[in-house]
Scaffold this active site. Structure first.
Site, PDB file in Angstrom:
ATOM      1  N   GLU C  56       0.796  -1.226   0.000  1.00  0.00           N
ATOM      2  CA  GLU C  56       0.000   0.000   0.000  1.00  0.00           C
ATOM      3  C   GLU C  56       0.827   1.274   0.000  1.00  0.00           C
ATOM      4  O   GLU C  56       0.466   2.247  -0.648  1.00  0.00           O
ATOM      5  CB  GLU C  56      -0.970   0.043   1.195  1.00  0.00           C
ATOM      6  CG  GLU C  56      -2.128  -0.927   1.092  1.00  0.00           C
ATOM      7  CD  GLU C  56      -1.773  -2.333   1.514  1.00  0.00           C
ATOM      8  OE1 GLU C  56      -0.621  -2.551   1.957  1.00  0.00           O
ATOM      9  OE2 GLU C  56      -2.637  -3.215   1.409  1.00  0.00           O
ATOM     10  N   ALA C  80     -11.070   0.382   2.722  1.00  0.00           N
ATOM     11  CA  ALA C  80     -10.575   1.629   3.298  1.00  0.00           C
ATOM     12  C   ALA C  80      -9.528   1.374   4.371  1.00  0.00           C
ATOM     13  O   ALA C  80      -8.586   2.139   4.503  1.00  0.00           O
ATOM     14  CB  ALA C  80     -11.740   2.437   3.855  1.00  0.00           C
ATOM     15  N   HIS C 125     -12.323  -5.204   8.832  1.00  0.00           N
ATOM     16  CA  HIS C 125     -12.744  -4.986   7.449  1.00  0.00           C
ATOM     17  C   HIS C 125     -14.083  -4.294   7.343  1.00  0.00           C
ATOM     18  O   HIS C 125     -14.631  -4.187   6.268  1.00  0.00           O
ATOM     19  CB  HIS C 125     -12.857  -6.326   6.708  1.00  0.00           C
ATOM     20  CG  HIS C 125     -11.549  -6.979   6.433  1.00  0.00           C
ATOM     21  ND1 HIS C 125     -10.800  -7.581   7.409  1.00  0.00           N
ATOM     22  CD2 HIS C 125     -10.852  -7.136   5.288  1.00  0.00           C
ATOM     23  CE1 HIS C 125      -9.705  -8.078   6.866  1.00  0.00           C
ATOM     24  NE2 HIS C 125      -9.708  -7.830   5.590  1.00  0.00           N
TER      25      HIS C 125
END
Lengths: 318, 345, 326
Positions: C56, C80, C125
């Protein structure tokens, strides 16, 4: 490897295999919900590694944790109840599949963020080092985690501080829905850590005695305070990334290929050949495991759902 | 690769001197004009050969990103030193209007696309510039990106992720790790498994299928050759290289960090203040790349002393003028802080 | 010409249309088009459509670099929460570079992710964490609640010269709705009045918009007409529309799937408390998730989240028709 060990490994592997197949059914019939990642194909690694550990050794896992938790000693009825969101689940229904924890057996936790468990494992290993025990930490992760920055940060620190941690990478060649070659130029995870000069080995994850022996060697040294170690097990992910994954990205699994790589089939055949178990015993192990799974499902179904108000508790430690 | 002609060698010497003189002025400002520089500055003295040797390989259209230790790059690229000093002094005609300060210089027109104040975080951004270069596929000449960072950054996840990706996609980037053996007050051997094992940090490249090269960062020609070769690889589409350029910074990590009211200044190098190793520091001073390169060029008759002195005087005058300009430059209008145009494009 | 397509298809359509229109748009991320048969790969090739590893910091940092170099990257982050792994790049780099450079550079990048999938995806999550991003000036935030907005806000995000967190709610992905064909842009900073009413203003985000509309129908039968406003973007936030609605109704209930503290509802409520105080006939009320990690088990998961009943109940409270809970 002897008959006692072989029989126990087969028992653990059957428990995982049948548990996962049952969970897949329950997911399809909506009795288990959420994101479920199955350990089919990984039973051998889980069993071979965890059989050699004590409750006081720590194990961390990732999102594909059912097999590791069971192998480490988490009660299968409690795990099944957790997956079915019941109050008698090992996390009281709060965590679910990706967040299994059973500290009584040293299963310190699973995580949903790839590689997020690696730094945690370092911390536990550090305490083991500082307190001078001969306990070790094992962290399971997949080949996909290797490209994440925290992997490298953890490897550097583990090597620098010579922590008693054994990194066990299950390299199934897939990270989510893409093959390893789309993630890295380096095929073998053990080559990625090559610059750090610590002991590492790659073994066939379907060859349970090989995994058992390789891990055993590292474990012996780690108990003397040495480390870190990397054990890379090349495995085969039998099912999709998650249960329900249409797997458009893979060629249809060749049954012959799976038969070659199914750790359970191979271990059974080997155990019989070596005389560690005979066929009737192997059959009995399977049947016994099947009965345990059904008992676990009954237990889970009988367990009520948690009181919703439980959700507002346990946010903070007192 | 082109041989370095005399003009280029003199240019390199001049840029090294310009960086040195500029950084000296920054340091002196703390003594001579206390209170003028606020916050944290980080100097490139000792790294001039590495910076200039690297930048000497650039062709028009190439780009680079650096760390908060960033003054040297725009200086060598030709950014007006008056505007750089004014930025460090927080003045309205600073390179970034006073918005960025010492750590956040940027001059996109000259290819200096910016910095990060957070260790390692510019590496993925430079990798993105290289991704853009690949998309453009400019072939006259193909564009290359230089990503500068320190040895401390090589422990960051950002380093690992970026080098893996750049190698996988064969991005046209050269990763230049300026290894000065310190990460603030920590020595590399205390935080890096390779350094602890006495190994070069360029060894890390093996994990990313790219060449790893260690070079003497106090020799601008050695740096030029190493970076040039890597840039050539990148331009040819063969992907990235990791270069470990060994330097020694001659100042402390930065000026001290202190709350307002406490005068800021540059302490002695951490080798002395933290490790009590004055001998190490003094050896580095004796190996100072700037006078060494001057002596080498004079010895090889590329320069004579008179010319070298003339250049040195010109540089001193330039930097004195930069300080004067910056001291006299007014502060920005405070309301400029709310300039919404700068918050959002 | 509009036709009914699912929300998830509308998002993809926006990306495709913008990529056709603008050759500087690039799309990559984990599991983005791993197969060469994927329509985006077929249309735009492997240079502009790439799959990247689980990295990421590099994925988002590269987007910053691409943007600095004149491209318009769309990065698929899937969830997100994965932005948190690269938090520095999202909040401390991308939105700050323009300002710190004195306006010299811009960072047009779209960080695309899903949120709020409360279907047993468990604690890490299932969050709705976008509220924290409101504290980083320079970073825009879009939360489409309909398929048309999913398309229009994605187009706007790609065309915007600033970094944008574009967040789709996973619970909405299969919702069908009318979506215009071709180029379609929904401007940022323009709230949508989803339902007109004069008794109470309900501001709701993302998936909660549908719940608010359902509550409004229930309340209608009780003679309460609720006005439902969907801000569509949290930054820029259309406070003018919200304030003018509160001026009309005198009452405000803010609904958001995220937690109470540090969230979008707190920001909206505080803006109205400060600038719309004179219009208020009752205290502002918020319907948010409980301040807990979202639990896995279904009944507990449902318990912590906002729902139609909680919204309707809160509306009754602010109308003085039910006692206010302590």
């Amino acid at each position: 490897m002897d008959r006692v060990v072989a029989a126990e490994l087969l028992r653990t592997m059957w428990r995982i295999r049948l548990f996962e197949e049952r969970v897949a059914q329950l997911k399809r019939s909506l009795q288990v919900h959420g994101l479920i990642h199955l350990s089919l194909g990984g039973e051998g690694v889980a069993a071979a590694v965890c059989r050699q550990l004590r409750d006081s050794d720590a194990v961390y896992s990732g999102h594909r944790a059912h097999g590791h938790a069971i192998a480490k000693g988490a009660p299968i009825d409690g795990v099944m109840a957790e997956l079915m969101g019941r109050k008698d689940g090992i996390c009281q229904g709060l965590g679910g599949s990706m967040h299994l924890v059973d500290t009584a057996h040293g299963f310190m936790g699973a995580t949903g963020v790839v590689g997020g468990n690696l730094p945690l494992a370092l911390g536990t290993a550090l305490t083991q080092h500082l307190t001078g025990t001969d306990n070790v930490t094992v962290v399971f992760f997949g080949d996909g985690a290797v490209q994440a920055g925290h992997f490298n940060e953890s490897i550097n620190l583990a090597a620098l501080w010579r922590l008693p941690v054994i990194f066990v990478c299950e390299n199934n060649g897939m990270a989510e829905f893409t093959a390893r070659e789309e993630h890295s130029t380096i095929e073998r995870v053990s080559d990625v850590v090559a610059p750090y000069g610590f002991e590492r080995i790659t073994v066939n994850g379907s060859d349970v005695p090989a995994v058992y022996d390789a891990f055993g060697d590292f474990l012996k040294q780690a108990r003397k305070g040495a480390g870190p170690y990397l054990l890379e097990c090349v495995t085969y992910r039998r099912a999709g990334h998650y249960e329900g994954d249409p797997e458009k990205y893979r060629d249809p699994v060749a049954e012959q290929e799976w038969a070659q790589r199914d750790p359970l089939a191979r271990m059974t055949a080997r155990a019989i050949t070596e005389g560690w178990v005979d066929e009737p015993t192997a059959g009995a192990i399977e049947r016994h495991a099947a009965a345990e799974i059904e008992e676990a499902v009954r237990f889970a179904r009988d367990s009520p759902f948690p009181d919703p108000e439980l959700s507002a508790k346990l946010v903070y430690a007192r | 690769m082109t041989e370095l002609d005399n003009d280029k060698l003199v240019w390199m010497f001049t840029q090294m001197l310009r960086i040195r003189e500029f950084e000296e002025r920054v340091k002196r400002t703390f003594e001579e004009h206390p209170g003028v520089i606020r916050g944290h500055t980080h100097l490139a003295d000792g790294a001039e050969a590495s910076i200039v040797g690297s930048l000497a390989t650039l062709k028009p259209g190439d780009q680079l990103m650096a760390t908060y230790r960033c003054h040297g790059y725009p200086i060598a690229l030709g950014t007006d030193t008056k505007s750089i000093m004014a930025e460090i002094y927080g003045r309205k005609d600073g390179l970034c209007g006073g918005y960025g300060g010492s750590m956040h210089l940027v001059d996109p027109e000259r290819g200096f696309m910016g910095t990060s104040g957070i260790v390692g975080q510019g590496i993925p951004q430079a990798t993105g510039l290289a991704f853009a270069a690949q998309l453009r596929n400019r072939s006259h000449p193909p564009q290359v990106v230089l990503s500068f960072f320190g040895d401390g950054a090589s422990k960051q996840g950002a380093f690992h992720e970026s080098l893996n990706l750049a190698s996988l996609w064969k991005l046209p980037v050269v990763y230049i790790m300026e290894n000065n053996n310190y990460n603030v007050a920590t020595r590399s051997e205390q935080e890096d498994a390779n350094a602890a094992a006495g190994e070069p940090l360029s060894r890390k490249a093996a994990a990313y299928s790219m060449p790893g090269v260690t070079v003497d960062g106090t020799d601008p020609i050695a740096v030029y050759e190493a970076v040039g070769a890597a840039a050539g690889r990148a331009r040819a589409g063969d992907g990235p290289t990791l270069i470990e350029s060994k330097v020694y910074r001659l100042s402390a990590h930065g000026n001290i960090i202190a709350p307002p009211g406490v005068p800021l200044h540059y302490p002695e190098h951490e080798a002395i203040t933290v490790f009590g190793n004055r001998a190490e520091y003094e050896a580095a001073l004796r190996g100072d790349p700037v006078p060494r390169f001057r002596a080498r060029l004079v010895e090889q008759s590329v320069l004579d002393q008179a010319r070298a002195d003339e250049i040195a005087q010109g540089v001193r005058d330039e930097m004195d003028a930069a300080v004067k300009f910056a001291l006299d430059d007014p502060f920005p209008d405070p309301e400029a802080a709310a300039k919404i145009d700068y918050v959002y494009a | 010409m509009a036709r009914e397509i699912p929300y998830i298809a509308a998002v993809q359509e926006a990306i495709r249309v913008e990529m056709e229109r603008d050759p500087t748009v690039v799309f990559y991320g984990q599991d983005v088009a791993p197969s060469d048969e994927d329509p985006l790969v077929q249309a735009f090739g492997r240079q502009r459509v790439r799959v990247s590893p689980i990295s990421e910091t590099a994925e988002i940092g590269m987007a910053v670099g691409l943007a600095l170099a004149g491209y318009r990257p769309v990065v698929e982050l899937l969830m997100a929460e994965f932005m948190l792994v690269a938090m520095n790049q999202v909040v401390n780099e991308a939105p700050r570079l323009r300002y710190m450079s004195g306006g010299q550079v811009k960072v047009p990048a779209v960080f695309k992710a899903g949120y709020g999938f409360t279907a047993g995806w468990a604690g890490q999550h299932t969050g709705s964490i976008y509220g924290m991003f409101m504290g980083f000036p320079g970073l825009k935030i879009a939360l489409p609640s309909t398929p048309a907005d999913a398309k229009g806000l994605m187009a706007a995000a790609i065309r915007d010269d600033n970094p944008v967190c574009y967040l789709i709610n996973y619970l909405l992905v299969l919702e069908h709705g009318d979506v215009p064909e071709g180029e379609y842009v929904v401007p940022f900073g323009e709230a949508a009045v989803r339902r007109a009413g004069s008794d109470v203003t309900i501001v709701a985000t993302g998936w909660t918009v549908g719940k608010a509309l359902a509550a409004a129908e229930t309340l209608k039968a009780e003679g309460i007409e609720a006005e439902v406003i969907d801000p569509r973007t949290l930054n820029p936030l259309d406070t003018a529309t919200i304030l003018s609605s509160v001026e009309k109704t005198g009452r405000l209930v803010v609904v958001d799937q995220g937690t109470r503290h540090g969230g979008a509802s707190a920001v909206i409520a505080s803006e109205v408390a400060e600038h719309g105080f004179g219009s208020l006939k009752a205290p502002i009320a918020q319907v948010t998730a409980l301040d807990v990690t979202v639990p896995y088990s279904e009944p507990m998961e449902a318990y912590v989240l906002p729902n139609e009943e909680k919204i309707a109940g809160t509306v009754r409270q602010v109308l003085g028709e039910a006692p206010v809970a302590a």
